[in-house]
Design an enzyme around this catalytic site. Structure first.
Site, short mmCIF file in Angstrom:
data_model
loop_
_atom_site.label_atom_id
_atom_site.label_comp_id
_atom_site.label_asym_id
_atom_site.label_seq_id
_atom_site.Cartn_x
_atom_site.Cartn_y
_atom_site.Cartn_z
N TYR A 150 0.54 -1.13 -0.01
CA TYR A 150 -0.01 -0.02 0.00
C TYR A 150 0.87 1.06 0.19
CZ TYR A 150 0.90 0.30 4.97
OH TYR A 150 1.54 0.61 6.05
N ASP A 191 -5.49 -3.13 3.01
CA ASP A 191 -4.36 -2.43 2.37
C ASP A 191 -3.85 -2.73 0.95
OD1 ASP A 191 -3.85 -1.41 4.82
OD2 ASP A 191 -2.44 -2.97 5.39
N HIS A 229 -10.96 -4.66 8.63
CA HIS A 229 -9.36 -4.22 8.05
C HIS A 229 -8.84 -5.21 7.23
CE1 HIS A 229 -6.39 -1.37 7.66
NE2 HIS A 229 -5.47 -2.02 8.37
N TYR A 276 -7.73 -9.97 11.12
CA TYR A 276 -8.16 -8.94 12.02
C TYR A 276 -9.63 -8.81 12.28
CZ TYR A 276 -3.31 -7.19 12.39
OH TYR A 276 -1.89 -7.14 12.40
N ASP A 336 -7.03 3.77 8.98
CA ASP A 336 -6.04 3.42 8.08
C ASP A 336 -6.94 2.90 6.53
OD1 ASP A 336 -4.88 2.96 10.39
OD2 ASP A 336 -3.10 2.16 9.52
N ARG A 395 -0.74 9.18 12.30
CA ARG A 395 -0.87 8.99 10.97
C ARG A 395 -2.25 8.00 10.51
NH1 ARG A 395 4.21 6.38 9.38
NH2 ARG A 395 3.44 4.17 9.82
N TRP A 454 -4.32 9.40 7.64
CA TRP A 454 -5.22 8.51 6.59
C TRP A 454 -6.37 8.79 6.36
CZ3 TRP A 454 -1.80 6.09 3.54
CH2 TRP A 454 -0.73 5.33 4.23
N SER A 471 4.15 -9.13 18.57
CA SER A 471 4.21 -8.86 20.01
C SER A 471 4.58 -7.62 20.21
CB SER A 471 5.49 -9.91 20.73
OG SER A 471 5.55 -9.49 22.11
#
Length: 378
Positions: free
Chosen positions: A38, A88, A132, A136, A143, A213, A217, A340
């Site tokens: 992306y 993305d 998304h 997820y 975003d 950010r 977006w 993590s």
């Protein structure tokens, strides 16, 4: 080497051309590793914006060369995995549509159809908002509005799918409502409908913090999508109002000295927080475009933009001995869940590497420079 760089629009420095020429020289093939990413689409958006400003065919050919590395003559896309249902992966579709508009080559129509087909089967929250990514589940991230829903709107406008404009608008209005912190007027990075993620607030489902950010977006996406939505669409006014409200909230937390924004924008006074370039350039690009298209008519925004754009050159840009512009102070990446430590905490956002010339910083720099160039040329 001097650090007293001219402001945007100064006759001695054409930042749009300098930035685009740097990209062409430094990265003739933007992604030689065959990854459909992306951030490459974002940088191509910026290069194409400079092409629209200047008419220089080198910039258009750069976009075509880099997209043709992936889009095959039959319209299939090398390294694109539709089964990942990852928003993305749709972002580069805007560059594909730029090429379709300019050439009418059927390969680009077929490639756009593939990306559109992903959106038709993208999983959704109960509100109708896209997940998304498949990995997820039940989550929307700000975003994703830039990655997929601007392409969604433009595809519908290009190929006569007016029946879907309400659904496009739904993506924006629900994402805003689900992530909004009413007290600050800012939108949090993400929302988990299931409340199962460790980062999700058990009551609101929101991630713990706003992230610059992600906000960048989102405001760029709202500014862009308004170009493609019909003037009489009922939800259009809602999106325009949400854009103005979110930008106003962002102006309220801008750094007083520079007019720019911190990595975690509403906590600029905390240790380790820093002025971050990619998100600042995104917000300023949205402001500049919003002023040009009449979504923002506040004189205060024009004054803020002039001051912050000048500050951004001093804070974020340098020029090498070869005459190439470097975009500094870019947060390399920030996400939630998965690897993590991505827990959405303040410490997490401070822990990600700060780099130079990441495409997520260069692309918005070019978009802002192109908008400033358009304003200067009248």
């Amino acid at each position: 080497m001097t650090t007293d760089w001219p402001a945007y629009g100064d006759a001695t420095t054409d930042w749009a051309r300098l930035g685009a020429d740097t990209v062409l020289a430094r990265e003739p093939l933007m992604n030689p590793h065959d990854k459909w990413e992306y951030e490459d689409g974002l940088m191509l958006d910026g290069v194409h914006a400079v092409h629209r400003l200047t008419g220089d065919p080198r910039y258009f050919e750069y976009v075509r060369h880099n997209i043709d590395h992936f889009v095959q003559p039959d319209g299939t896309i090398r390294a694109y995995r539709a089964d990942e249902l990852n928003l993305d992966h749709v972002n580069n579709g805007k560059a594909v549509l730029d090429l379709w508009d300019a050439t009418g080559d059927e390969r680009y129509r077929r490639a756009a159809d593939l990306l559109f087909a992903q959106l038709q089967r993208q999983p959704r929250l109960s509100t109708g908002t896209f997940w998304h990514k498949a990995i997820y589940p039940h989550q929307t991230w700000l975003d994703g509005l830039y990655m997929a829903s601007v392409f969604y709107a433009r595809y519908c406008a290009t190929f006569d799918r007016a029946d879907l404009f309400d659904d496009v608008a739904l993506q924006f209005t629900t994402a805003y409502d689900l992530t909004l912190d009413p007290a600050s007027g800012l939108c949090h990075h993400a929302y988990d409908e299931s409340r199962s993620m460790p980062w999700a607030d058990p009551v609101t489902g929101r991630s713990p913090h706003v992230w610059l950010r992600a906000l960048g977006w989102f405001v760029m996406a709202m500014t862009d999508v308004l170009e493609h939505l019909p003037a009489d669409l009922a939800a259009r006014a809602t999106i325009e109002g949400n854009l103005r409200a979110l930008l106003e909230a962002l102006r309220g937390v801008a750094d007083e000295r520079t007019g720019l924004w911190y990595q975690v924008p509403d906590q600029g006074d905390r240790p380790l927080n820093y002025l971050e370039s990619s998100g600042s350039f995104m917000v300023l690009a949205a402001v500049a475009k919003g002023l040009r298209l009449g979504y923002l008519d506040d004189d205060a925004w024009s004054q803020h933009l002039d001051r912050a754009a000048e500050s951004s050159a001093r804070e974020f840009l340098s020029v090498t001995a070869r005459g190439w512009v470097t975009v500094n102070k870019v947060c390399q990446v920030a996400g939630l869940g998965g690897p993590s430590g991505r827990d959405g905490s303040y410490a997490y956002y401070m822990s990600e590497p700060i780099v130079a010339d990441d495409h997520k910083g260069v692309g918005p720099f070019l978009l802002l420079a192109a908008e400033r160039g358009r304003a200067a040329s009248g």
